[in-house]
Design a protein around this motif. Structure first.
Motif, PDB file in Angstrom:
ATOM      1  N   LEU A 165       1.845   1.508  -3.653  1.00 48.85           N
ATOM      2  CA  LEU A 165       0.690   1.873  -4.478  1.00 48.85           C
ATOM      3  C   LEU A 165       0.388   3.362  -4.324  1.00 48.85           C
ATOM      4  O   LEU A 165       0.080   4.047  -5.314  1.00 48.85           O
ATOM      5  CB  LEU A 165      -0.536   1.033  -4.109  1.00 48.85           C
ATOM      6  N   TYR A 168      -4.778   1.479 -10.454  1.00 51.64           N
ATOM      7  CA  TYR A 168      -5.593   0.511  -9.714  1.00 51.64           C
ATOM      8  C   TYR A 168      -5.998  -0.667 -10.589  1.00 51.64           C
ATOM      9  O   TYR A 168      -5.984  -1.811 -10.146  1.00 51.64           O
ATOM     10  CB  TYR A 168      -6.825   1.187  -9.113  1.00 51.64           C
ATOM     11  N   TRP A 226      -2.943  -2.844 -10.963  1.00 53.47           N
ATOM     12  CA  TRP A 226      -2.660  -3.469  -9.670  1.00 53.47           C
ATOM     13  C   TRP A 226      -3.609  -4.642  -9.424  1.00 53.47           C
ATOM     14  O   TRP A 226      -3.171  -5.734  -9.070  1.00 53.47           O
ATOM     15  CB  TRP A 226      -2.782  -2.415  -8.569  1.00 53.47           C
ATOM     16  N   CYS A 227      -4.890  -4.412  -9.645  1.00 57.52           N
ATOM     17  CA  CYS A 227      -5.883  -5.483  -9.442  1.00 57.52           C
ATOM     18  C   CYS A 227      -5.664  -6.624 -10.428  1.00 57.52           C
ATOM     19  O   CYS A 227      -5.610  -7.796 -10.041  1.00 57.52           O
ATOM     20  CB  CYS A 227      -7.301  -4.946  -9.628  1.00 57.52           C
ATOM     21  N   MET A 244       0.553   6.103  -7.442  1.00 54.35           N
ATOM     22  CA  MET A 244      -0.571   6.954  -7.825  1.00 54.35           C
ATOM     23  C   MET A 244      -0.196   8.433  -7.864  1.00 54.35           C
ATOM     24  O   MET A 244      -0.956   9.246  -8.370  1.00 54.35           O
ATOM     25  CB  MET A 244      -1.759   6.710  -6.906  1.00 54.35           C
ATOM     26  N   VAL A 264      -5.027   7.333 -11.221  1.00 54.29           N
ATOM     27  CA  VAL A 264      -5.572   6.369 -10.271  1.00 54.29           C
ATOM     28  C   VAL A 264      -6.259   5.197 -10.972  1.00 54.29           C
ATOM     29  O   VAL A 264      -6.044   4.037 -10.613  1.00 54.29           O
ATOM     30  CB  VAL A 264      -6.556   7.060  -9.293  1.00 54.29           C
ATOM     31  N   TYR A 271       0.812  -1.213   0.000  1.00 58.11           N
ATOM     32  CA  TYR A 271       0.000   0.000   0.000  1.00 58.11           C
ATOM     33  C   TYR A 271       0.849   1.269   0.000  1.00 58.11           C
ATOM     34  O   TYR A 271       0.456   2.278  -0.587  1.00 58.11           O
ATOM     35  CB  TYR A 271      -1.004  -0.021   1.157  1.00 58.11           C
TER      36      TYR A 271
END
Length: 109
Positions: free
Chosen positions: A49, A62, A65-66, A53, A58, A46
């Motif tokens: 991340l 994201y 990342w997912c 960002m 974003v 985190y």
């Protein structure tokens, strides 16, 4: 500048894959070693991340990342737990990777 963001994102993805892959080994956080590994991996994840960002939009950060987290955890579960994805899972992972690539290459976010 953008490459710095992707380095942070890569660190975040690798940490997330590590943390998620080792949750099962914590035995509901009763084993100290794996539990510390999971907590450290998620902390790094985190933090990285958040840094990513700052450089990458974003939505793109994201989604990558997912998507790559899902695929990476699936591969790690094959190695660590001998779990085999079936054809629908493989197709879904191809679609996830394709979506991440399309969003990254063609999006003007």
């Amino acid at each position: 500048m953008l490459s710095t963001g992707f380095l942070w994102l890569g660190l975040s993805i690798c940490s997330e894959i590590t943390g998620t892959s080792f949750i099962k080994k914590t035995n509901s956080f009763r084993k100290l070693g794996p539990s510390v590994l999971v907590i450290c991996a998620y902390s790094i994840c985190y933090f990285a991340l958040t840094k990513a960002m700052g450089y990458i939009p974003v939505g793109i950060a994201y989604s990558l990342w997912c998507g790559f987290g899902i695929v990476g955890v699936t591969f790690m579960s094959m190695i660590l737990y001998k779990q085999k994805p079936d054809l629908p899972a493989i197709i879904a992972m191809v679609l996830i990777i394709s979506g991440g690539v399309i969003m990254n290459v063609f999006s003007n976010m």
